[in-house]
Design a protein around this motif. Structure first.
Motif, PDB file in Angstrom:
ATOM      1  N   SER A 180       0.807  -1.211   0.000  1.00  0.00           N
ATOM      2  CA  SER A 180       0.000   0.000   0.000  1.00  0.00           C
ATOM      3  C   SER A 180       0.846   1.269   0.000  1.00  0.00           C
ATOM      4  N   VAL A 181       0.553   2.130  -0.948  1.00  0.00           N
ATOM      5  CA  VAL A 181       1.107   3.479  -0.976  1.00  0.00           C
ATOM      6  C   VAL A 181      -0.042   4.428  -1.305  1.00  0.00           C
ATOM      7  N   PRO A 182       0.048   5.694  -0.915  1.00  0.00           N
ATOM      8  CA  PRO A 182      -1.047   6.624  -1.208  1.00  0.00           C
ATOM      9  C   PRO A 182      -1.117   6.953  -2.688  1.00  0.00           C
ATOM     10  N   SER A 183      -2.317   7.260  -3.147  1.00  0.00           N
ATOM     11  CA  SER A 183      -2.521   7.600  -4.551  1.00  0.00           C
ATOM     12  C   SER A 183      -2.090   9.043  -4.825  1.00  0.00           C
ATOM     13  N   PHE A 184      -1.519   9.244  -5.988  1.00  0.00           N
ATOM     14  CA  PHE A 184      -1.238  10.583  -6.496  1.00  0.00           C
ATOM     15  C   PHE A 184      -2.475  11.035  -7.271  1.00  0.00           C
ATOM     16  N   LEU A 185      -3.209  11.998  -6.733  1.00  0.00           N
ATOM     17  CA  LEU A 185      -4.495  12.419  -7.307  1.00  0.00           C
ATOM     18  C   LEU A 185      -4.261  13.488  -8.365  1.00  0.00           C
ATOM     19  N   THR A 186      -3.445  13.144  -9.342  1.00  0.00           N
ATOM     20  CA  THR A 186      -2.994  14.152 -10.308  1.00  0.00           C
ATOM     21  C   THR A 186      -4.095  14.620 -11.253  1.00  0.00           C
ATOM     22  N   GLU A 187      -5.152  13.840 -11.411  1.00  0.00           N
ATOM     23  CA  GLU A 187      -6.234  14.216 -12.315  1.00  0.00           C
ATOM     24  C   GLU A 187      -7.396  14.879 -11.587  1.00  0.00           C
ATOM     25  N   SER A 188      -7.256  15.156 -10.307  1.00  0.00           N
ATOM     26  CA  SER A 188      -8.357  15.725  -9.538  1.00  0.00           C
ATOM     27  C   SER A 188      -8.732  17.117 -10.030  1.00  0.00           C
ATOM     28  N   ILE A 189     -10.034  17.396 -10.042  1.00  0.00           N
ATOM     29  CA  ILE A 189     -10.504  18.729 -10.435  1.00  0.00           C
ATOM     30  C   ILE A 189     -10.138  19.777  -9.387  1.00  0.00           C
ATOM     31  N   LEU A 190      -9.720  19.328  -8.204  1.00  0.00           N
ATOM     32  CA  LEU A 190      -9.379  20.275  -7.139  1.00  0.00           C
ATOM     33  C   LEU A 190      -7.976  20.852  -7.292  1.00  0.00           C
TER      34      LEU A 190
END
Length: 554
Positions: free
Chosen positions: A407-417
């Protein structure tokens, strides 16, 4: 019961609604006092939000269940006040080793860099985590934790949710503006709302045996393919607290779960593995089947699904509880802003979008691990064994070995935020990235960067000497705290103290500069869940305001 752990029994208290008292209506009700429900409740309480938490039981999880907690989950648990106990009691480790038959063919290090507060992973039985979370929930205040309160009916309304709850003293009704569903993989509430969960069940079974013994095995993860003590199958070994060792034996789909759990069938397997007369005791035994499934959306009107209620993965990779804790981390700050009228409900759609992305990433990795560990055809098994045979000598083959991508955290690179970069940066701290830790010096603060961050929007502004920061910039930074969505400014410096008591942290070992590619003027906007929202090479108050608006869907 277990020989190494005494189960707490929590007090049932008669709900006031049964006597015509109590509010009956609450802003937030959470169902399920497992790790994810408890983490959600505590985080909301730390934001000043009162919560009702319902659970149909009166103790913690039976058996060790989830045992591996990754660095990111530990950082979240630090923020809600349980990380120190977890690490003190658990078994910390970074190194994993993979064996093919009797030969080591591959190893990895989860945390090869220096200067991180938490290890790559700890092993600790789930009942300890739940016990620590319950203690924290009781201490933090603002949480009405109701044991032996079983939800038997749920009705969605335009502006809330109505619950029917059964107790030992009878049934009563509650209403909530928002319902957080954390009632586990079988999720009765998901069924009550007639919602589907889709995915794949793998045709294989594994035996879990928790064994109490004195052993000098290193505090590492060991995984065997086709070992002589369990031929043609796989085995996993983890050390936990209290001299308890978790051993997973692959059984195959045809195995009878009830027969395999009998001590007379479990004990010979363990004796064959240990290869000597080492004394041991069986602590807990279970059989599980791989599943990789998720709901299509994690938000359904006023019901928000978290943890196993929303998604399930096979246990290799330790992605279950770790992902669920990150669900809570992602949801809480958004829900609080919506409740307080500082963000529209659309912000909660981003919870679903971001955590569905993370769930898909987990499911992909878990599926690939399962396919490698349990090949379903002779050709697949031949390929798998060839990879393992080559891995000892060839780097290209080691990259293909998959005994569970952890488990590693996700890189939310496509987030609208996210606010996209307009400047050039090196490194991994892109908008959407989970923020790296680093050692710091700061008056009245934790000696780690992530210990200063979280639960609010914060701005990191880097200068060489904080004492030389001009007053115009100081006033502009401090003014951000008075915006509709407040932003706390923090000066990161190689030395010095910023004027007018502006909060300053010293980049003690230069790791912030290194990991965030900082130079004079570099500015990062951190989300409340310690993900990067935006970054610039120079501070611009208007750009910060626009990035906060984007990160809150305003």
């Amino acid at each position: 019961m277990l020989s190494t752990y005494k189960y707490p029994k929590y007090e049932y208290r008669r709900p006031p609604e049964l006597d015509g008292a109590g509010q009956g209506h609450h802003p937030v009700i959470i169902v399920g006092a497992g790790p994810v429900g408890l983490a959600t409740a505590i985080d909301l309480a730390q934001h000043g939000q009162r919560v009702v938490l319902l659970d149909n039981d009166d103790t913690v999880s039976i058996g060790s269940r989830g045992v591996c907690y990754a660095k990111r989950a530990l950082e979240v648990l630090d923020r809600i006040g349980c990380g120190e106990e977890m690490v003190a009691k658990g078994v910390s480790w970074n190194v994993g080793r993979t064996f093919f038959r009797e030969q080591e063919v591959f190893n990895f290090n989860l945390c090869p860099e220096p200067d991180h507060h938490r290890p790559g992973m700890i092993n600790l039985q789930q009942y300890y985590l739940e016990e620590y979370l319950v203690k924290r929930a009781e201490a933090v205040g603002g949480i009405d934790l109701r044991w032996k309160n079983n939800v038997v009916g749920v009705t969605q309304q335009a502006d809330g949710v109505e619950l029917r709850v059964e107790t030992p003293d009878g049934a009563y009704s509650l209403n909530a503006d928002w319902l957080v569903v954390a009632d586990g993989a079988r999720s009765p509430i998901r069924s009550m709302l007639d919602l589907d969960i889709e995915g794949k069940i793998f045709m294989d079974r594994f035996l879990i045996a928790d064994v109490v013994m004195d052993a000098d095995f290193p505090t590492e993860r060991w995984f065997w393919f086709d070992p002589p003590f369990h031929p043609n199958q796989s085995v996993l070994l983890h050390r936990q607290a209290d001299n308890v060792f978790r051993i997973d034996f692959q059984l195959g789909w045809e195995a009878d779960p009830e027969e395999e759990k009998k001590p007379e069938n479990v004990i010979p397997r363990i004796k064959a593995m240990l290869g000597d007369d080492r004394p041991f005791e069986l602590e807990w035994v279970s059989v599980y089947t791989f599943q990789c499934r998720r709901m299509k959306d994690f938000r359904h009107g006023r019901a928000l699904f978290v943890g196993d209620a929303a998604h399930q993965v096979s246990p290799f990779g330790a992605r279950g509880a770790n992902s669920g804790i990150q669900d809570a981390d992602n949801l809480v700050w958004k829900l609080k802003l919506v409740i307080d009228g500082q963000a529209p409900e659309q912000l909660l759609d981003s919870y679903s979008a971001e955590r569905v992305f993370a769930a898909d990433e987990n499911i992909m990795n878990s599926t690939r691990s399962t396919d490698f560990i349990t090949p379903k055809s002779p050709v697949s098994k031949t390929f798998r064994n060839a990879v393992l045979g080559l891995a000892e000598h060839y780097a290209f083959a080691r990259a293909l070995v998959n005994s569970g991508r952890l488990s590693v955290p996700s890189f939310l690179t496509e987030s609208i935020l996210n606010t996209p970069d307009t400047d050039t940066f090196a490194g991994d701290m892109v908008p959407g990235a989970p923020m790296d830790d680093a050692p710091i010096e700061s008056a009245g603060s934790a000696p780690w960067l992530l210990g200063t961050l979280g639960n609010r929007f914060q701005l990191l502004h880097f200068v060489e000497d904080a004492a030389t920061l001009d007053l115009g910039t100081v006033h502009a930074l401090k003014a951000l705290a008075h915006e509709r969505v407040a932003v706390e400014a923090i000066v990161v410096a190689a030395r010095g103290q910023a004027p007018e008591a502006l909060r300053t942290v010293i980049d003690k070992a230069g790791r912030i500069r290194e990991r965030y590619d900082m130079r004079a003027g570099t500015t990062y906007l951190a989300r409340p869940d310690q993900h990067v929202a935006a970054r610039w090479r120079a501070f611009d108050a208007d750009a910060v305001r626009a990035a906060v608006a984007r990160a809150t869907c305003n």
